[in-house]
Design a protein around this motif. Sequence first.
Motif, short mmCIF file in Angstrom:
data_model
loop_
_atom_site.label_atom_id
_atom_site.label_comp_id
_atom_site.label_asym_id
_atom_site.label_seq_id
_atom_site.Cartn_x
_atom_site.Cartn_y
_atom_site.Cartn_z
N TYR A 1 -61.41 76.08 -4.05
CA TYR A 1 -60.73 76.23 -5.33
C TYR A 1 -59.87 77.49 -5.31
O TYR A 1 -60.36 78.57 -4.95
CB TYR A 1 -61.74 76.33 -6.47
CG TYR A 1 -62.63 75.10 -6.61
CD1 TYR A 1 -62.11 73.88 -7.00
CD2 TYR A 1 -63.99 75.19 -6.35
CE1 TYR A 1 -62.93 72.77 -7.14
CE2 TYR A 1 -64.82 74.09 -6.49
CZ TYR A 1 -64.28 72.88 -6.88
OH TYR A 1 -65.08 71.78 -7.01
N GLN A 2 -58.62 77.38 -5.72
CA GLN A 2 -57.73 78.53 -5.80
C GLN A 2 -57.84 79.13 -7.20
O GLN A 2 -57.74 78.43 -8.20
CB GLN A 2 -56.29 78.11 -5.53
CG GLN A 2 -55.31 79.26 -5.43
CD GLN A 2 -55.40 79.96 -4.08
OE1 GLN A 2 -55.44 79.34 -3.03
NE2 GLN A 2 -55.44 81.29 -4.11
N ALA A 3 -58.05 80.45 -7.28
CA ALA A 3 -58.12 81.12 -8.58
C ALA A 3 -56.72 81.24 -9.17
O ALA A 3 -55.74 81.42 -8.46
CB ALA A 3 -58.75 82.50 -8.42
N SER A 4 -56.64 81.15 -10.49
CA SER A 4 -55.35 81.26 -11.17
C SER A 4 -55.57 81.88 -12.54
O SER A 4 -56.70 81.98 -13.03
CB SER A 4 -54.69 79.89 -11.31
OG SER A 4 -55.50 79.01 -12.07
N GLY A 5 -54.48 82.30 -13.18
CA GLY A 5 -54.55 82.90 -14.50
C GLY A 5 -54.60 84.42 -14.42
O GLY A 5 -54.56 85.01 -13.34
N THR A 6 -54.69 85.06 -15.59
CA THR A 6 -54.77 86.52 -15.68
C THR A 6 -55.91 86.91 -16.61
O THR A 6 -55.84 86.65 -17.81
CB THR A 6 -53.44 87.11 -16.22
OG1 THR A 6 -52.35 86.68 -15.41
CG2 THR A 6 -53.49 88.62 -16.23
N PRO A 7 -56.99 87.53 -16.10
CA PRO A 7 -57.24 87.73 -14.66
C PRO A 7 -57.57 86.40 -13.98
O PRO A 7 -57.99 85.45 -14.67
CB PRO A 7 -58.46 88.67 -14.67
CG PRO A 7 -59.17 88.36 -15.94
CD PRO A 7 -58.09 88.05 -16.95
N PRO A 8 -57.38 86.31 -12.66
CA PRO A 8 -57.61 85.04 -11.97
C PRO A 8 -59.06 84.56 -12.08
O PRO A 8 -60.00 85.34 -11.89
CB PRO A 8 -57.26 85.38 -10.50
CG PRO A 8 -56.37 86.57 -10.58
CD PRO A 8 -56.88 87.36 -11.75
N THR A 9 -59.21 83.28 -12.40
CA THR A 9 -60.52 82.65 -12.47
C THR A 9 -60.40 81.24 -11.90
O THR A 9 -59.30 80.73 -11.69
CB THR A 9 -61.03 82.56 -13.92
OG1 THR A 9 -60.07 81.86 -14.72
CG2 THR A 9 -61.25 83.95 -14.51
N ILE A 10 -61.54 80.62 -11.65
CA ILE A 10 -61.56 79.22 -11.22
C ILE A 10 -61.51 78.37 -12.48
O ILE A 10 -62.46 78.35 -13.27
CB ILE A 10 -62.81 78.90 -10.38
CG1 ILE A 10 -62.92 79.86 -9.19
CG2 ILE A 10 -62.76 77.46 -9.92
CD1 ILE A 10 -61.77 79.80 -8.23
N PRO B 1 -61.69 75.17 -14.93
CA PRO B 1 -62.46 73.91 -14.94
C PRO B 1 -61.57 72.74 -14.50
O PRO B 1 -60.44 72.61 -14.93
CB PRO B 1 -62.87 73.77 -16.41
CG PRO B 1 -62.83 75.17 -16.96
CD PRO B 1 -61.72 75.85 -16.24
N GLY B 2 -62.11 71.92 -13.61
CA GLY B 2 -61.37 70.77 -13.12
C GLY B 2 -60.31 71.10 -12.10
O GLY B 2 -59.44 70.27 -11.82
N ALA B 3 -60.36 72.31 -11.54
CA ALA B 3 -59.36 72.71 -10.54
C ALA B 3 -59.43 71.78 -9.33
O ALA B 3 -60.51 71.33 -8.93
CB ALA B 3 -59.58 74.16 -10.11
N ALA B 4 -58.27 71.50 -8.75
CA ALA B 4 -58.21 70.62 -7.58
C ALA B 4 -58.66 71.36 -6.34
O ALA B 4 -58.48 72.58 -6.21
CB ALA B 4 -56.78 70.12 -7.39
N ILE B 5 -59.25 70.62 -5.41
CA ILE B 5 -59.66 71.19 -4.12
C ILE B 5 -58.49 71.12 -3.16
O ILE B 5 -57.87 70.07 -3.00
CB ILE B 5 -60.87 70.44 -3.55
CG1 ILE B 5 -62.08 70.61 -4.46
CG2 ILE B 5 -61.19 70.91 -2.14
CD1 ILE B 5 -63.28 69.81 -4.03
N GLY B 6 -58.19 72.24 -2.56
CA GLY B 6 -57.07 72.28 -1.63
C GLY B 6 -57.16 73.52 -0.76
O GLY B 6 -58.10 74.31 -0.86
N PRO B 7 -56.18 73.72 0.14
CA PRO B 7 -56.18 74.90 1.00
C PRO B 7 -56.18 76.18 0.17
O PRO B 7 -55.51 76.27 -0.86
CB PRO B 7 -54.88 74.75 1.80
CG PRO B 7 -54.59 73.28 1.78
CD PRO B 7 -55.07 72.79 0.46
#
Length: 407
Positions: free
Chosen positions: A119-128, A130-136
Motif C-alpha cells: 500500500y502506498q501512503a498518501s495525503g497530508t500527513p501520509p497515511t494508508i 481505506p480501500g487503497a489499491a495494492i501496487g508497487p
Amino acid sequence: MSFSQGLSGLNAASQALDVVGNNIANSQTIGFKSGSISFADVFAGSQIGMGVQVSGVRQNFSDGVLGQGTGSLDMGIQGNGFFRLVSEAGQVFYSRNGQFKTNENGYIINDTGMQLTGYQASGTPPTIQPGAAIGPIQIPTGQMPARASDSGIMKGNLDSGSEVIDPALEFDPKDSNSYNSVSQIDAYDSLGNRHTINVYFVKTGDNQWKIHTSDTTAPIVDGDGKAQYQEMDIAFDSAGQLTTNPARVPIAGAAYNGAEALQFELDMTGMTQQATETAMESPSTTGYPPGMMNGFTVGDSGQIIASYSNGQQQLLGQVVLANFTNAGGLASSGNNAWTETPSSGQPVVGIAGTGNLGNLYGNKVEASNVDLSQEMVNMIIFQRNYQPNSQTIKTQSELLQTLVNLG
C-alpha cells in the motif's frame, strides 16, 4: 525385466542426488526452501514390479533462521506468507527472499528487478487510505514540506504562593513587575519559518490567573504600532486542579516572509497550581520546518518509515504478504520466486501479523532452511541405493551371457 528395474532405480537415485545437490548448492541462498523427492513403485498387471519412478519433488516451506540484514530495506518473514512481486511485464511472483533496494525511480525492487508491492501512503500527513489499491511501492526522494502549527500543548505548575499583581499595573512584556513568570514555545508557519511564542502568567487573585501570549517573531500590532496580545483567564480549585474548561489560550502571529499568518490554540489542560515553584514541562506544537530525507527503515508490521533532517518521521507505504491454501502447489520459477497454479489456490493478501499471515521483521533476512547434516546423510543413502541398482543390471547381464554361452 531386471534391466528396466535396475535402470529405473538408477534414474530415481540419480534424480534424488540431483535434489540433494540442489539443496546443498542453495544452502546459503536467502529465502531458499529445500526440496525432498518422493518415489512410487511401478506395476504392469502383475505382482512383480517394474521398478520405481519419481512421483514428485516436494518443497519444505518451514521457516529459515532470521539473520541480520545488510540493507535498510531488508525484510524477513517468520510464519506463513510470501512477498508479492511484479515483473516489468506485469506478471505476479511470490518470494521469501527479503533482500530489497530501490531503483532509479524510487521503486522497491529485488536483485532481478521485480517490484515489491503493498500500500502506498498518501495525503497530508501520509497515511494508508481505506480501500487503497495494492501496487508497487515507491519511496519519494523529495523534500518533506513544512507543516504549519495548528495546535499545541503546555503543561506545568504555577506557584500558588506567587504574589498577586496589582490590577492597576498594565501588562507590559518589558516590565517584569507586570507578570509573575514567562515561558516559551516554538511554532512554525505555512512556509516552515520558526516563531518564538512567549506565554506570560499573571496572578490576579487567589487561584486566579491571566495568560498573555505574544508571537515575538512576527507580533501583531494595531494601527498605532502597538503590540497586541492574546489572553485568557484560568482558575483553579482549592486542591490546585484546573477548573477552566476548555483551557485553550489563543496564539496568533502576523504573516511573516510570505507565509500565512500564524493562528492556533495552546491547550493548557494539564496545568496545576501547587505550593511549589513555577515549572513547565517541555511544551510542543504540531508544526515543523521542511526537511530532507535522511533514510528509511522497515517496521515489524511492514511499514516503511522515512526520517528527515527536521526530526520528523513519515509513513511512506506498507508491505503486504500473500498466503496460499496449498503453498506446496506453487510452481518454482527460479530466482527465489514462485508463481500461482490451480493446485496452490488463489492468494490471500494482507498485512503481516493479521489472519493466518506470519510476522515481518525489518533489517532481517531469512536464511535457507536447508539442513546440511541431513542432506549429507541423504546423499550417502542415495549413493548406496545407486550401487545395488547398478549391481542388479550387472547380474542380469551376466545371466544373459551365461545363456548365450549355453547356446
